[in-house]
Design a protein around this motif. Sequence first.
Motif, PDB file in Angstrom:
ATOM      1  N   PRO A 331       0.824  -1.213   0.000  1.00 13.37           N
ATOM      2  CA  PRO A 331       0.000   0.000   0.000  1.00 13.37           C
ATOM      3  C   PRO A 331       0.858   1.264   0.000  1.00 13.37           C
ATOM      4  O   PRO A 331       1.882   1.344   0.692  1.00 13.37           O
ATOM      5  CB  PRO A 331      -0.802  -0.105   1.297  1.00 13.37           C
ATOM      6  N   VAL A 332       0.455   2.246  -0.787  1.00 16.13           N
ATOM      7  CA  VAL A 332       1.062   3.576  -0.750  1.00 16.13           C
ATOM      8  C   VAL A 332      -0.056   4.594  -0.587  1.00 16.13           C
ATOM      9  O   VAL A 332      -1.199   4.364  -1.000  1.00 16.13           O
ATOM     10  CB  VAL A 332       1.886   3.897  -2.009  1.00 16.13           C
ATOM     11  N   GLU A 333       0.280   5.706   0.019  1.00 11.76           N
ATOM     12  CA  GLU A 333      -0.726   6.739   0.237  1.00 11.76           C
ATOM     13  C   GLU A 333      -1.135   7.365  -1.083  1.00 11.76           C
ATOM     14  O   GLU A 333      -0.291   7.672  -1.940  1.00 11.76           O
ATOM     15  CB  GLU A 333      -0.193   7.813   1.187  1.00 11.76           C
ATOM     16  N   LEU A 334      -2.437   7.547  -1.262  1.00 10.76           N
ATOM     17  CA  LEU A 334      -2.939   8.236  -2.436  1.00 10.76           C
ATOM     18  C   LEU A 334      -2.421   9.670  -2.409  1.00 10.76           C
ATOM     19  O   LEU A 334      -2.571  10.365  -1.405  1.00 10.76           O
ATOM     20  CB  LEU A 334      -4.467   8.220  -2.422  1.00 10.76           C
ATOM     21  N   THR A 337      -3.386  14.658  -1.124  1.00 13.46           N
ATOM     22  CA  THR A 337      -4.368  14.917  -0.069  1.00 13.46           C
ATOM     23  C   THR A 337      -4.518  16.433   0.090  1.00 13.46           C
ATOM     24  O   THR A 337      -3.525  17.175   0.039  1.00 13.46           O
ATOM     25  CB  THR A 337      -3.912  14.295   1.250  1.00 13.46           C
ATOM     26  N   THR A 354      -9.840   3.066   2.680  1.00 14.64           N
ATOM     27  CA  THR A 354     -10.262   4.376   3.158  1.00 14.64           C
ATOM     28  C   THR A 354     -10.728   4.263   4.598  1.00 14.64           C
ATOM     29  O   THR A 354     -10.821   3.160   5.155  1.00 14.64           O
ATOM     30  CB  THR A 354     -11.413   4.918   2.292  1.00 14.64           C
ATOM     31  N   ASP A 355     -11.068   5.398   5.183  1.00 14.81           N
ATOM     32  CA  ASP A 355     -11.600   5.388   6.544  1.00 14.81           C
ATOM     33  C   ASP A 355     -12.926   4.641   6.621  1.00 14.81           C
ATOM     34  O   ASP A 355     -13.317   4.150   7.681  1.00 14.81           O
ATOM     35  CB  ASP A 355     -11.805   6.830   7.046  1.00 14.81           C
ATOM     36  N   ARG A 374      -8.405  10.720   2.965  1.00 12.71           N
ATOM     37  CA  ARG A 374      -7.117  10.039   2.875  1.00 12.71           C
ATOM     38  C   ARG A 374      -7.379   8.578   2.508  1.00 12.71           C
ATOM     39  O   ARG A 374      -8.393   7.989   2.891  1.00 12.71           O
ATOM     40  CB  ARG A 374      -6.340  10.125   4.186  1.00 12.71           C
ATOM     41  N   ALA A 375      -6.431   7.998   1.764  1.00 10.83           N
ATOM     42  CA  ALA A 375      -6.596   6.607   1.346  1.00 10.83           C
ATOM     43  C   ALA A 375      -5.240   6.046   0.979  1.00 10.83           C
ATOM     44  O   ALA A 375      -4.273   6.786   0.730  1.00 10.83           O
ATOM     45  CB  ALA A 375      -7.549   6.515   0.151  1.00 10.83           C
ATOM     46  N   THR A 376      -5.156   4.713   0.938  1.00 15.90           N
ATOM     47  CA  THR A 376      -3.988   4.034   0.388  1.00 15.90           C
ATOM     48  C   THR A 376      -4.444   3.185  -0.782  1.00 15.90           C
ATOM     49  O   THR A 376      -5.601   2.757  -0.864  1.00 15.90           O
ATOM     50  CB  THR A 376      -3.284   3.148   1.435  1.00 15.90           C
ATOM     51  N   ASP A 378      -3.283  -0.129  -3.453  1.00 20.95           N
ATOM     52  CA  ASP A 378      -2.424  -1.310  -3.550  1.00 20.95           C
ATOM     53  C   ASP A 378      -2.983  -2.193  -4.661  1.00 20.95           C
ATOM     54  O   ASP A 378      -4.139  -2.055  -5.072  1.00 20.95           O
ATOM     55  CB  ASP A 378      -2.412  -2.065  -2.215  1.00 20.95           C
TER      56      ASP A 378
END
Length: 390
Positions: A331-334, A337, A354-355, A374-376, A378
Amino acid sequence: MKHLTGVVKDYAWGSPTAIPQILGTAANGSPQAEYWLGAHPLAPSRADGLALDALIADRPELLGAECRERFGGRLPFLMKILAAERQLSLQAHPSRAQAEAGFAEEDAAGIPRDHPMRTYRDNWPKPELLCALGPFEALYGFRAPGESFALFEQLDLVEVTTMVAPLHRPEDAAEAIRSVCVSFLHLPHGGLVDAVVAVAGTYVDAAGPLGLFARTAVQLAEQCPGDPGILVALLMNRTTLQRFEALYVPAGLLHAYLHGTGIEVMATSDNVVRGGLTAKHVDVDALASVVDFRPHEPLLVRHEEVAPGLWHYDTPAPEFGVWRTDGLTGPVELPATGRARIVLAVEGSLRIDTDQGPVDLPQGGAILFAAHERATIDGTGTAFIAAPGV
């Protein structure tokens, strides 16, 4: 977070199969040239069933504070899948100052905004980035004038050699190219254009620049017989992008996409100043006022890996930024932001956490993320991410 459904544009130059293959939809035999993802008022995407432009008008906070301050309540970019079976028109796009002035002038003249003779349909610039998904052919900017003169000279046609004489050792390269382009565009269809194509046809098997020059003339004439824009195209660089290579098109850069499929991200504008290879309106004076006639080498957009499997394409456009996922190992951060983002999966599938929980993004799927979310991301698939560039 909203799932997006884009709009297919069926322009005649489009491929009947490339976009359906990406979206996983059935081809219907008709050309499908572009797939629009954004809030352009002519073809807004649907965000969970709502028109995206209406959603943003109702909830402008989705864009993010910096974007709203810079661009008002408008999503400043449009993402497209572009699939060219044959060439698009020769075209350039205005700067913001040119767009604002041209739009105001045509409004004052009472020209309806949807009139076919209208050049400026809004007051925005239209810088763009094109990233190839496979081999992609394009004409991009002008080659050095002396090189063009030498190529035309080898055709041994007195009339055309006389017309391109300003290109031979000019004191001002841009002015020489401008004068030759304008002269070409004032030619009637057929005539000299046909003569150039006929002679070029005898050189299509030649090696090096002459062969490419000749093949370009013949190929364009097959689609646009007699069009003076063919001669303008022969002043230009022809380049082939490979997979994931990209070109940036700033204001004033004359270009034409010839064949291939790619992801295009641009400012949300309809301002196209055409220079030929089209049945649409060609305003030579408007073109000459907008185009940067200086020679330009095709320079690929620098893209660098900013996280494992996440690549950023570096452009100066404030209206958009572009990233690509490819070869993620976890996973990497989208990115981006604080700004609204659109994520489009073009190959394979991805997972976004996501949350609110995980979301699967299959090939052809697209999601809008609000600025605060915020999201990751993958997965083994390939996705493109666009956001405001500010």
